[in-house]
Scaffold this active site. Structure first.
Site, PDB file in Angstrom:
ATOM      1  CG  ASN A 153      36.709  34.934  64.736  1.00  0.00           C
ATOM      2  OD1 ASN A 153      37.904  35.026  65.183  1.00  0.00           O
ATOM      3  ND2 ASN A 153      35.948  35.724  64.981  1.00  0.00           N
ATOM      4  CG  ASP A 180      41.619  34.142  63.354  1.00  0.00           C
ATOM      5  OD1 ASP A 180      41.521  32.929  63.350  1.00  0.00           O
ATOM      6  OD2 ASP A 180      40.930  35.080  64.193  1.00  0.00           O
ATOM      7  CG  HIS A 253      48.486  45.197  42.570  1.00  0.00           C
ATOM      8  ND1 HIS A 253      48.070  44.565  41.575  1.00  0.00           N
ATOM      9  CD2 HIS A 253      47.661  45.128  43.731  1.00  0.00           C
ATOM     10  CE1 HIS A 253      47.317  43.571  42.281  1.00  0.00           C
ATOM     11  NE2 HIS A 253      47.075  43.882  43.516  1.00  0.00           N
ATOM     12  NE  ARG A 339      46.964  33.415  43.033  1.00  0.00           N
ATOM     13  CZ  ARG A 339      46.396  34.186  42.931  1.00  0.00           C
ATOM     14  NH1 ARG A 339      46.647  35.473  43.295  1.00  0.00           N
ATOM     15  NH2 ARG A 339      45.291  34.450  42.070  1.00  0.00           N
ATOM     16  CG  ASP A 341      47.237  38.687  42.426  1.00  0.00           C
ATOM     17  OD1 ASP A 341      46.417  38.063  42.275  1.00  0.00           O
ATOM     18  OD2 ASP A 341      47.229  40.262  42.765  1.00  0.00           O
ATOM     19  CD  GLU A 370      45.138  36.046  38.999  1.00  0.00           C
ATOM     20  OE1 GLU A 370      44.301  36.025  39.063  1.00  0.00           O
ATOM     21  OE2 GLU A 370      45.872  36.881  39.687  1.00  0.00           O
ATOM     22  CG  HIS A 436      40.170  34.099  45.367  1.00  0.00           C
ATOM     23  ND1 HIS A 436      41.028  33.116  44.763  1.00  0.00           N
ATOM     24  CD2 HIS A 436      40.827  35.444  45.328  1.00  0.00           C
ATOM     25  CE1 HIS A 436      42.183  33.977  44.193  1.00  0.00           C
ATOM     26  NE2 HIS A 436      42.092  35.365  44.379  1.00  0.00           N
ATOM     27  CG  ASP A 437      40.101  35.838  41.491  1.00  0.00           C
ATOM     28  OD1 ASP A 437      39.553  36.830  42.363  1.00  0.00           O
ATOM     29  OD2 ASP A 437      41.273  35.973  41.295  1.00  0.00           O
ATOM     30  NE  ARG A 485      36.900  37.160  46.811  1.00  0.00           N
ATOM     31  CZ  ARG A 485      37.690  38.132  46.378  1.00  0.00           C
ATOM     32  NH1 ARG A 485      37.638  39.220  46.938  1.00  0.00           N
ATOM     33  NH2 ARG A 485      38.339  38.099  45.012  1.00  0.00           N
TER      34      ARG A 485
HETATM   35 CA    CA Z   1      39.695  36.739  64.522  1.00  0.00          CA
END
Ligand code: CA
Length: 589
Positions: A153, A180, A253, A339, A341, A370, A436-437, A485
């Site tokens: 952050n 961020d 999507h 990348r 998705d 992916e 992350h998956d 995550r």
């Molecule tokens: Ca922030």
């Protein structure tokens, strides 16, 4: 000779231009069945008449470059000086039999077969424009994957409502912790000091979720992550330090909070976006079912998630829209890679157009898909360059972590994959062990740091560009999504310092020996009984040796000072690799 096992197909991964002046030809045979293979070849127009005699004078020996439990794969790299090529294989079996393998079939080595050019395989003309091209820089890149909401952050003024205290709890599906883009800029020193020279960011465009795979607006950075200016600054800073930046494009999507989908909900068939989606019935609706995560929908979506309606990429308006997004971020912020998705659920037609337009705009752009299965049909040179190499991940984890397969079975799976693609494609595959998956490597290894080191070292020795998921360098744990995550730990007192220095050495090693790892074939030896793997990679007079002792007893070897090792000690004049340890060394000649 096992004739049924002989396989070759022209203009495929068995015969392709590797570079403008090098042509690769491969042949598959039954394992341990063939003593010798040579390639007869020539330009048909130069050799008119008794041309086959000249061909047989020019035959090239082929070498085994990979083996599986069932097959050997032979290859020759030849000059592409003959732009037009006729060729066939002369094969000598271990039974002494000699055969002539050509386009028409398998025959004895004699007239009329060898003298009739109509029997030969052909490459009518070697066109450089049809060559599979992959960006050179990717071979030398070691990636660092970041899930931006959980990295750092760097600006509390943009935190979403309800932001939790950093690292105050295990992440749940809908939590926000305030990470961020400014946080990533602030921590570029950390990334740089570990030696990474590529950053792969999970999605950063405007979206209501923490993962941002349900895009509201592809042209805006999510306000909780920053602005276009913050991204520009991030990319600039990265480029100053020689770090490439890859963004995540979610084009299969869109989010249900997007202007397009809200218009569908409001106006139904009258919506100007009515043909942008795969809608079975208006008005669009969904109902929850007894199965968690599976909605009963009147439209196609990602999986059965009603938040993520699937885009109709066959519609020219949708194509134009998504292409304008892809172009925009290259032009606006000079990103280096996209990348894609769920790339396997988007049509080939769209990806071909995407490839052309994006590479016309930036020739050196890298396009990564992916795709979890074998992605041969996307890797022919006119769609994506490479995939997240989950096939490799799976083979390595099955052996090293889960112990479900033997070392030989793992190598069979890996080699079968390698032989599905051209060499230049294998060189840029994104090799990874977690993301992350998936659960984090440290978690699947039950906290066994030495095993984590060993499996990472093994992965880093494979052809392709390796990727480390953020937090691996400090020994972070995390289970299935959303557990994987978690917030990055920035209190250095809580770091696994040993892991940190190991990862820094590993990245430095991979970058230093990039050429050997990228450009060589791998020679494997395994001892399934003692659970030992040895691999050798040879390039330009150097042999890189890796030995992995996954058994329960010490292994004494003659090699000396390692480049990289774990659980390994020197005793008298030998190196001893303890159980679970590994050794990587180099011999220069
Ligand atoms: Ca922030």
């Amino acid at each position: 000779m096992n004739i049924a096992a002989l396989y070759h197909r022209s203009d495929s991964e068995f015969a392709y231009l590797y570079s403008p002046d090098k042509f690769h030809i491969r042949l598959r045979t039954a394992k341990d069945d063939i003593r010798e293979v040579s390639l007869v070849n020539g330009d048909p127009y130069r050799l008119w008449g008794e041309w086959h005699i000249d061909l047989f004078n020019e035959k090239l020996p082929m070498k085994i470059i990979a083996s599986t439990d069932a097959n050997d794969y032979w290859m020759v790299e030849m000059s592409a000086k003959h732009k037009r090529l006729h060729y066939s294989f002369l094969i000598v079996g271990n039974d002494g039999k000699e055969m002539f393998f050509c386009e028409k079939g398998v025959y004895p080595v004699r007239k009329p077969y060898i003298s009739n050019h109509n029997y030969y395989f052909r490459f009518p003309y070697l066109h450089e424009i049809d060559m599979i091209k992959t960006p050179d820089w990717v071979r030398n890149t070691v990636w660092y994957q970041i899930f931006p909401e959980r990295y750092r952050n760097g600006d509390v003024s943009n935190d979403p409502v309800g932001t939790l205290v950093w690292n105050s709890k295990e992440p749940k599906l809908n939590d926000f912790f305030g990470g961020d883009l400014q946080g990533i800029i602030d921590k570029l020193g950390h990334i740089k000091s570990l030696g990474f020279n590529g950053i792969y960011l999970c999605p950063i465009f405007k979206s209501p979720s923490n993962h941002k795979y349900d895009t509201t607006d592809y042209f805006e950075i999510d306000p909780a992550f920053g602005t276009k200016e913050t991204l520009k600054k991030l990319v600039n800073e990265c480029h100053k330090h020689g770090i490439k930046v890859m963004l995540d494009a979610v084009f299969n999507h869109i989010g249900d909070s997007s202007e397009q989908w809200r218009d569908i909900v409001k106006n139904g068939t009258a919506s100007k976006y009515a043909s942008w989606f795969h809608i079975k019935e208006f008005p669009v609706s969904y109902a929850e079912t007894d199965i968690v995560g599976v909605a009963d929908l009147t439209y196609d979506s990602f999986a059965f998630t009603h938040h993520m309606p699937k885009l109709n990429t066959a519609n020219p308006e949708v194509q134009e829209y998504l292409l304008s997004v892809a172009r925009f971020w290259i032009e606006e912020c000079e990103i280096d890679a996209w990348r894609l998705d769920v790339a396997n659920e988007v049509d080939h037609h769209f990806w071909k157009r995407f490839r052309k337009e994006i590479t016309d705009l930036k020739n050196e752009i890298f396009i990564l898909g992916e795709i979890w299965q074998s992605p041969q049909s996307w890797l022919r040179g006119d769609e994506i360059h490479a995939v997240m190499n989950y096939s490799l991940t799976e083979a390595i984890l099955e052996y090293f972590i889960r112990g479900n397969i033997s070392a030989s079975e793992m190598i069979t799976t890996m080699n079968r994959q390698f032989m599905l693609y051209a060499q230049q494609t294998n060189e840029v595959m994104l090799n990874l062990l977690d993301s992350h998956d998936t659960p984090r490597l440290m978690t699947v290894a039950n906290g066994n740091g030495e095993l984590v080191k060993s499996v990472l070292a093994f992965m880093f020795l494979q052809t392709g560009s390796p990727c480390i998921y953020y937090g691996t360098e400090i020994g972070m744990f995390g289970g299935e999504e959303p557990g994987c995550r978690g917030c990055m730990e920035w209190d250095e007192n809580k770091w696994d310092k040993d892991m940190y220095s190991f990862i820094a050495s590993l990245v430095a090693f991979r970058r230093k020996y990039s050429d050997i790892i990228s450009f060589s074939n791998t020679k494997w030896e395994t001892d399934d009984e003692r659970n030992i793997i040895k691999l050798e990679k040879e390039h330009n007079g150097s042999i890189l040796v890796g030995i992995f002792n996954n058994g329960t007893a010490d292994l004494k070897i003659a090699f000396e000072t390692p480049l990289l090792s774990s659980e390994t000690r020197i005793e008298k004049n030998n190196t001893v690799i303890g159980a679970g340890g590994f050794y990587i060394g180099i011999n220069n000649f």
